[in-house]
Design a protein around this motif. Structure first.
Motif, PDB file in Angstrom:
ATOM      1  N   ILE A 272       5.428  -1.657  -8.795  1.00 33.27           N
ATOM      2  CA  ILE A 272       4.064  -1.169  -9.032  1.00 33.27           C
ATOM      3  C   ILE A 272       3.094  -2.314  -8.775  1.00 33.27           C
ATOM      4  N   LYS A 273       2.259  -2.147  -7.763  1.00 30.28           N
ATOM      5  CA  LYS A 273       1.368  -3.222  -7.336  1.00 30.28           C
ATOM      6  C   LYS A 273       0.094  -3.273  -8.177  1.00 30.28           C
ATOM      7  N   SER A 274      -0.332  -4.490  -8.462  1.00 30.74           N
ATOM      8  CA  SER A 274      -1.586  -4.716  -9.185  1.00 30.74           C
ATOM      9  C   SER A 274      -2.755  -4.631  -8.205  1.00 30.74           C
ATOM     10  N   PRO A 275      -3.982  -4.538  -8.702  1.00 32.62           N
ATOM     11  CA  PRO A 275      -5.138  -4.547  -7.792  1.00 32.62           C
ATOM     12  C   PRO A 275      -5.169  -5.775  -6.882  1.00 32.62           C
ATOM     13  N   ALA A 276      -4.768  -6.939  -7.407  1.00 30.79           N
ATOM     14  CA  ALA A 276      -4.761  -8.156  -6.575  1.00 30.79           C
ATOM     15  C   ALA A 276      -3.734  -8.048  -5.454  1.00 30.79           C
ATOM     16  N   GLU A 277      -2.577  -7.481  -5.752  1.00 29.11           N
ATOM     17  CA  GLU A 277      -1.556  -7.298  -4.727  1.00 29.11           C
ATOM     18  C   GLU A 277      -2.017  -6.291  -3.670  1.00 29.11           C
ATOM     19  N   ILE A 278      -2.625  -5.209  -4.126  1.00 32.64           N
ATOM     20  CA  ILE A 278      -3.115  -4.190  -3.195  1.00 32.64           C
ATOM     21  C   ILE A 278      -4.155  -4.781  -2.257  1.00 32.64           C
ATOM     22  N   ALA A 279      -5.005  -5.652  -2.771  1.00 33.04           N
ATOM     23  CA  ALA A 279      -6.013  -6.297  -1.927  1.00 33.04           C
ATOM     24  C   ALA A 279      -5.355  -7.120  -0.822  1.00 33.04           C
ATOM     25  N   CYS A 280      -4.284  -7.852  -1.167  1.00 34.73           N
ATOM     26  CA  CYS A 280      -3.560  -8.631  -0.156  1.00 34.73           C
ATOM     27  C   CYS A 280      -2.915  -7.721   0.878  1.00 34.73           C
ATOM     28  N   MET A 281      -2.332  -6.621   0.417  1.00 34.36           N
ATOM     29  CA  MET A 281      -1.659  -5.713   1.334  1.00 34.36           C
ATOM     30  C   MET A 281      -2.658  -4.984   2.219  1.00 34.36           C
ATOM     31  N   ARG A 282      -3.805  -4.673   1.675  1.00 33.12           N
ATOM     32  CA  ARG A 282      -4.845  -4.041   2.486  1.00 33.12           C
ATOM     33  C   ARG A 282      -5.307  -4.993   3.593  1.00 33.12           C
ATOM     34  N   LYS A 283      -5.474  -6.269   3.238  1.00 31.55           N
ATOM     35  CA  LYS A 283      -5.870  -7.264   4.236  1.00 31.55           C
ATOM     36  C   LYS A 283      -4.796  -7.416   5.307  1.00 31.55           C
ATOM     37  N   ALA A 284      -3.536  -7.461   4.899  1.00 28.93           N
ATOM     38  CA  ALA A 284      -2.442  -7.565   5.864  1.00 28.93           C
ATOM     39  C   ALA A 284      -2.455  -6.386   6.820  1.00 28.93           C
ATOM     40  N   ALA A 285      -2.683  -5.184   6.289  1.00 27.06           N
ATOM     41  CA  ALA A 285      -2.710  -3.988   7.130  1.00 27.06           C
ATOM     42  C   ALA A 285      -3.915  -3.992   8.074  1.00 27.06           C
TER      43      ALA A 285
ATOM     44  N   TYR B  36       2.338 -11.171   1.401  1.00 26.96           N
ATOM     45  CA  TYR B  36       2.486  -9.721   1.349  1.00 26.96           C
ATOM     46  C   TYR B  36       2.573  -9.127   2.748  1.00 26.96           C
ATOM     47  N   ALA B  37       3.495  -8.180   2.897  1.00 22.49           N
ATOM     48  CA  ALA B  37       3.839  -7.628   4.206  1.00 22.49           C
ATOM     49  C   ALA B  37       3.018  -6.390   4.539  1.00 22.49           C
ATOM     50  N   SER B  38       2.818  -6.198   5.824  1.00 21.04           N
ATOM     51  CA  SER B  38       2.416  -4.902   6.361  1.00 21.04           C
ATOM     52  C   SER B  38       3.495  -4.487   7.351  1.00 21.04           C
ATOM     53  N   ASP B  39       3.520  -3.219   7.705  1.00 18.34           N
ATOM     54  CA  ASP B  39       4.572  -2.694   8.574  1.00 18.34           C
ATOM     55  C   ASP B  39       3.988  -1.514   9.332  1.00 18.34           C
ATOM     56  N   VAL B  40       3.627  -1.739  10.582  1.00 21.90           N
ATOM     57  CA  VAL B  40       2.883  -0.742  11.354  1.00 21.90           C
ATOM     58  C   VAL B  40       3.565  -0.528  12.698  1.00 21.90           C
ATOM     59  N   THR B  41       3.707   0.726  13.092  1.00 21.02           N
ATOM     60  CA  THR B  41       4.258   1.045  14.414  1.00 21.02           C
ATOM     61  C   THR B  41       3.321   1.998  15.147  1.00 21.02           C
ATOM     62  N   ARG B  42       3.094   1.686  16.405  1.00 22.00           N
ATOM     63  CA  ARG B  42       2.376   2.582  17.303  1.00 22.00           C
ATOM     64  C   ARG B  42       3.119   2.643  18.630  1.00 22.00           C
TER      65      ARG B  42
END
Length: 436
Positions: A173-186, A266-272
């Motif tokens: 379960i991600k905290s707001p701080a973690e979500i912010a990092c993951m959003r930036k990574a994405a 923190y990771a992102s994982d995107v495929t196109r």
């Protein structure tokens, strides 16, 4: 950067979970890998980093609830001017306390001497059991040292337990701080994928697109990929974990890029998937539409209370029906699903957890039942269809069509939030972007 209060909160949560009679002992990732004089980049163990924010090797974390002398102890390297000239700054024991919040810090070479006294009177030791045999032995030796004092009335721990089941549920379960990092990574990944689409031309090599991705990642502060990128053109788009990335891109090829930035750990994982020449063929468009419809439906199903496997079922149903519609499967939908007739074309699941690791921590089932999604979880949704020339019974006009579409999806209180929404995935959007 995450604040040290974030790591302190996590340590407190873990200590509450293990109880006052427990003790946590975790080892950092091993020292940097060397090849003769060359030293490769170091990445901290994700569990160790989650609790400390500490990015040096040769360190051990000890958490001792209710200990009078301090609950958080860090063993780490001493300051060494000569070595720091070559390899960079070390926190040392003063920095471990001042900058990383340790209550006490000792040189790492004092671990074996001090560990027995730290575990005295504790009932259970929580560690990464089985991760490193030599470190397991260090803990066992400390236990045996305390056992030798049994006649003095000192009790040794009687249980060794793997900390991961408890710790990984916290990580899930991600905290707001973690979500912010993951959003930036994405967001960084999104701009990199767009750059690759714009840059791509027939006659290029796959590694040239990899270079464009890496440039965009680093330009925006993501110093590394979250995993080895996949850039597969033509037949290579049908290889699920293709990472050679060294073949020419031909006119008429589809290009599948599975790549994500790592930002602040923190990771992102995107495929196109897109056409090398900017225009989908009739057959490519037909398969792409099936995958996109499956992905959109899978994302729509992401919300609190949805069982994990439900998204798999949604995706499989749409993919199977789509394969029937284009003539690649024959029969009734339910019967084809029951006998998994889609597997030659779609052979993986619909996604995985995402966080500090690209395949992140957390259980998928609890007591044998698929767990339900909860706010704060982040998962991918990544259906695909892969039709290689070796797929039996398929007309060659479908050969070498490999398509996967993947996004990073946060479960919110009311539904979901697609963190990687900035990358186009509608056919018209992709073709318009590549025509610019």
């Amino acid at each position: 950067m995450l604040k040290m209060t974030e790591f302190a909160r996590r340590r407190k949560q873990l200590m509450q979970k293990i109880g006052d009679s427990g003790i946590v002992i975790l080892q950092a990732a091993p020292s940097k890998t060397r090849n003769n004089y060359h030293e490769y980049s170091y990445r901290q163990n994700s569990d160790f980093y989650y609790l400390t924010g500490f990015n040096e090797p040769d360190a051990v974390l000890v958490l001792i609830p209710k200990r009078k002398g301090g609950e958080y102890i860090l063993f780490n390297r001493k300051r060494d001017r000569e070595k720091e000239i070559w390899d960079g700054h070390r926190a040392g024991q003063e920095g471990a306390c001042k900058d990383f919040g340790a209550d006490e810090a000792f040189p790492i070479d004092e671990l074996t001497k001090r560990l027995p006294e730290l575990i005295e009177g504790r009932e259970k030791i929580y560690c990464l059991l089985g991760a490193c045999q030599s470190f397991d032995n260090t803990i066992i030796n400390a236990i045996n040292t305390v056992r030798n004092k049994i006649r003095t009335g000192i009790a040794a721990p009687s249980l060794l337990s793997d900390v991961r089941p408890v710790l990984h549920e916290l990580r899930l379960i991600k905290s707001p701080a973690e979500i912010a990092c993951m959003r930036k990574a994405a967001e960084i990944s999104a701009t990199a994928h767009i750059r690759a689409m714009r840059f791509c031309k027939p006659g290029m090599n796959e590694y040239q697109l990899e270079a464009e991705l890496t440039y965009e990642f680093q330009r925006q502060g993501a110093r590394s990929h979250a995993y080895t990128p996949i850039i597969g053109a033509g037949a290579n788009s049908c290889i699920l974990h293709y990472v050679t990335n060294d073949q020419p891109i031909k006119n008429g090829d589809l290009v599948l890029i599975d790549a994500g930035a790592e930002y602040q750990y923190y990771a992102s994982d995107v495929t196109r998937t897109f056409p090398a020449n900017g225009r989908f063929t009739k057959e490519q468009r037909a398969i792409y539409d099936i995958v996109l419809n499956a992905q959109l439906a899978g994302i729509k199903a992401v919300k609190p209370g949805t069982p994990w496997h439900h998204i798999d079922n949604v995706v499989i149903k749409i993919i199977t029906q789509g394969l029937i519609d284009v003539g690649l499967l024959k029969g009734k939908l339910d019967a084809l699903i029951e006998k998994q007739a889609y597997v030659p074309f779609y052979m993986h699941r619909s996604g995985h957890y995402l966080g500090l690791d690209v395949h992140d921590a957390g259980r998928y089932k609890i007591d044998g039942q698929w767990r339900k999604l909860e706010p704060g979880m982040v998962r991918t949704v990544e259906p695909g269809i892969y039709i290689s020339k070796d797929t039996p019974g398929v007309d060659k006009r479908w050969h070498n069509i490999g398509i996967r579409i993947e996004d990073d999806v946060l479960v919110t209180k009311t539904g979901h939030d697609v963190l990687s929404h900035g990358v186009p995935k509608e056919i018209d959007e992709i073709e318009a972007l590549m025509a610019e």
